[in-house]
Design an enzyme around this catalytic site. Structure first.
Site, PDB file in Angstrom:
ATOM      1  CG  HIS A  48      35.240  19.759  -0.610  1.00 24.04           C
ATOM      2  ND1 HIS A  48      35.535  18.667   0.181  1.00 24.04           N
ATOM      3  CD2 HIS A  48      35.306  20.831   0.210  1.00 24.04           C
ATOM      4  CE1 HIS A  48      35.768  19.064   1.420  1.00 24.04           C
ATOM      5  NE2 HIS A  48      35.647  20.370   1.462  1.00 24.04           N
ATOM      6  NE  ARG A  73      37.330  25.186  -1.967  1.00 25.97           N
ATOM      7  CZ  ARG A  73      36.276  24.805  -1.239  1.00 25.97           C
ATOM      8  NH1 ARG A  73      35.987  25.435  -0.106  1.00 25.97           N
ATOM      9  NH2 ARG A  73      35.492  23.830  -1.654  1.00 25.97           N
ATOM     10  CG  ASP A  87      54.739  29.300 -11.128  1.00 22.71           C
ATOM     11  OD1 ASP A  87      54.813  30.499 -10.794  1.00 22.71           O
ATOM     12  OD2 ASP A  87      55.593  28.447 -10.816  1.00 22.71           O
ATOM     13  CD  GLU A 151      36.865  25.556   5.547  1.00 25.61           C
ATOM     14  OE1 GLU A 151      35.937  24.901   5.049  1.00 25.61           O
ATOM     15  OE2 GLU A 151      37.944  25.726   4.972  1.00 25.61           O
ATOM     16  CG  ASP A 177      34.109  22.312   6.139  1.00 27.78           C
ATOM     17  OD1 ASP A 177      34.321  21.165   6.565  1.00 27.78           O
ATOM     18  OD2 ASP A 177      34.259  22.624   4.952  1.00 27.78           O
TER      19      ASP A 177
END
Length: 255
Positions: A48, A73, A87, A151, A177
């Protein structure tokens, strides 16, 4: 060269409370400003926020010198995204919108190299210190930490099954959520939502699985810690900037 220790993962295993700050501003400068503020962990969000792999990389570089753990995230539970963040040196990932055991297992698989997973192998990444950690492919899993985010009401009904998946190091409850899933969009403080969050934390505590939450409500954060959260985010950088500047402007407009 040695494999870097994941202090956050060690703290979870030792049941030490870790207080965090959510970072949705994609700049490395903002990340470096908050890095020495005293938080145990910073979450760099790309679900977000406008952030992505190319903005997270300088954020990781900016905070590396400080005694704070970085969590990323990804935008989704996607093996390619997971591979790319690992990575560039992210050691702890929070995977959003995990609904069931199968999705949790997919996230674990994306975190691990074959034969136990599907992560692609490259020897010249920032994670390997550009080939200087000779044992990285064999030992990477020791210092990688996977958090999954529940969520929705459906996900909470699968909580025990998700938490039991080998390779899931912690479970994060997403109030915003979850509120929408329960029919209360924009109301994370609704009694039904609060009750669902508290119940989930208690269930995770009973399982001995680290539980996490994000809430800017100090009283509710304290309540979640009391119930058993061990990684607790208590603010969002953009929110602190917005509310702080509003308060400052209002103070002088009233004078």
């Amino acid at each position: 060269m040695n494999l870097p220790e994941n202090r956050f993962k060690r703290a979870l295993r030792e049941n030490k409370q870790q207080i965090g700050l959510w970072c949705s501003l994609p700049g490395s400068y903002a990340a470096e400003i908050v890095a020495p503020s005293g938080f145990d962990w910073l979450l760099f969000d790309t679900e977000h926020s406008p952030g992505d792999v190319l903005t997270v990389l300088p954020q990781l570089q900016a905070v590396a010198a400080y005694e704070v753990s970085a969590i990323v995230r990804p935008a989704s539970n996607d093996a390619v995204l997971i591979k790319r963040y690992l990575d560039i040196g992210a050691q702890t990932l929070l995977i959003p919108y995990v609904q069931n055991r199968e999705e949790a297992e997919a996230a674990v698989s994306a975190m691990r190299y074959p034969p136990t997973g599907i992560r692609g192998v490259s020897g010249l990444t920032r994670a390997t210190r550009f080939g200087r950690i000779a044992s990285y492919a064999k030992r990477a899993e020791e210092e990688l930490c996977l958090l999954v985010q529940l969520e929705t009401q459906a996900a909470l009904s699968e909580l025990e099954a998700i938490a039991a998946v080998d390779g899931v190091d912690g479970v994060f409850i997403g109030p915003a959520d979850l509120a929408a899933s329960l029919g209360h969009p924009g109301e994370p403080g609704h009694p039904e939502v609060v009750a669902a969050v508290e119940d989930a934390i208690c269930r995770l505590s009973a399982l001995g699985k680290p539980a996490g939450i994000l809430t800017p409500d100090a009283a509710f954060a304290a309540r979640c810690i009391e119930l058993g959260t061990t990684f607790t985010a208590v603010g969002i950088d953009a929110g602190l900037l917005a509310r702080g500047t509003e308060a400052l402007a209002a103070k002088f407009r009233q004078s």
